[in-house]
Design an enzyme around this catalytic site. Structure first.
Site, PDB file in Angstrom:
ATOM      1  N   GLU A 106      14.602   2.586  -5.919  1.00  0.00           N
ATOM      2  CA  GLU A 106      14.009   2.773  -4.595  1.00  0.00           C
ATOM      3  C   GLU A 106      14.150   4.225  -4.148  1.00  0.00           C
ATOM      4  OE1 GLU A 106      14.335  -1.447  -5.297  1.00  0.00           O
ATOM      5  OE2 GLU A 106      15.751   0.182  -5.617  1.00  0.00           O
TER       6      GLU A 106
ATOM      7  N   CYS B 283      11.456  -4.206 -11.497  1.00  0.00           N
ATOM      8  CA  CYS B 283      12.369  -3.999 -10.365  1.00  0.00           C
ATOM      9  C   CYS B 283      12.481  -5.282  -9.556  1.00  0.00           C
ATOM     10  CB  CYS B 283      11.815  -2.920  -9.437  1.00  0.00           C
ATOM     11  SG  CYS B 283      12.526  -1.316  -9.675  1.00  0.00           S
ATOM     12  N   HIS B 284      13.680  -5.524  -9.040  1.00  0.00           N
ATOM     13  CA  HIS B 284      13.877  -6.655  -8.140  1.00  0.00           C
ATOM     14  C   HIS B 284      13.428  -6.273  -6.733  1.00  0.00           C
ATOM     15  CE1 HIS B 284      16.748  -7.516 -11.387  1.00  0.00           C
ATOM     16  NE2 HIS B 284      16.540  -8.777 -11.075  1.00  0.00           N
TER      17      HIS B 284
ATOM     18  N   ASP C 238      -0.638  16.092  -2.387  1.00  0.00           N
ATOM     19  CA  ASP C 238      -1.938  15.645  -1.898  1.00  0.00           C
ATOM     20  C   ASP C 238      -2.370  16.431  -0.667  1.00  0.00           C
ATOM     21  OD1 ASP C 238      -4.258  13.904  -1.650  1.00  0.00           O
ATOM     22  OD2 ASP C 238      -3.187  12.985   0.036  1.00  0.00           O
TER      23      ASP C 238
END
Length: 164
Positions: A120, A82-83, A134
């Site tokens: 993203e 990824c950039h 979690d």
């Protein structure tokens, strides 16, 4: 033009099949948006705690929202090719369906850059869902995270796309 020329290719593989980062240097920056969605299903006990905000680890949804936004900002550190790109916006929203005990997570990311923000948005959605897991796993270890997918993307050379 052959059929192979018209078929999409895996952009992160070179002509020899080796992984590479896509060179976006010659692309013009454009406004880009991506929206991803995922679902988290909980048992009745965990759903009750989530709904009542009675979870021992604190306020679940705001914690998941912040985790998702942080994940979007650091996506390039987690996904190898990824950039790094400047986000003008990253947001995570939730909607609850009590009848199915399902929490829907929707992540939106925006930038003006040479490459899209799909990863993203997908990362934000995934990490928000994992954070819900979690924080609720003490009440339900069988929580199901499912259907994480890109809903839409706008901008760039390939134009707009919507997942129907």
């Amino acid at each position: 033009m052959s059929e192979a020329d018209l078929s999409p290719t895996l952009s992160h593989l070179d002509e020899n099949g080796q992984v590479r980062m896509v060179d976006v240097g010659a692309k013009a920056p454009t406004d880009r948006t991506a929206v991803a969605e995922g679902r988290v299903r909980l048992n009745a006990h965990a759903w009750g705690l989530l709904s009542a905000q009675a979870n021992a680890k604190g306020e679940v949804l705001n914690t998941a929202r912040i985790a998702g936004i942080l994940a979007a900002k650091r996506c390039a550190e987690m996904i190898p090719l990824c950039h790094s790109l400047p986000l003008s916006f990253a947001g995570v929203d939730f909607s609850a369906d009590e009848s199915s005990r399902t929490l829907t997570i929707r992540a939106t990311c925006r930038t003006r850059h040479q490459t899209g923000v799909e990863m993203e948005a997908m990362t934000a959605c995934s990490v928000a869902a994992l954070t819900v897991y979690d924080m609720c796993k003490a009440a339900d270890k069988g929580i199901v995270i499912e259907q994480i997918r890109l809903l839409s993307k706008t901008g760039g050379k390939s134009g707009d796309w919507h997942n129907d």
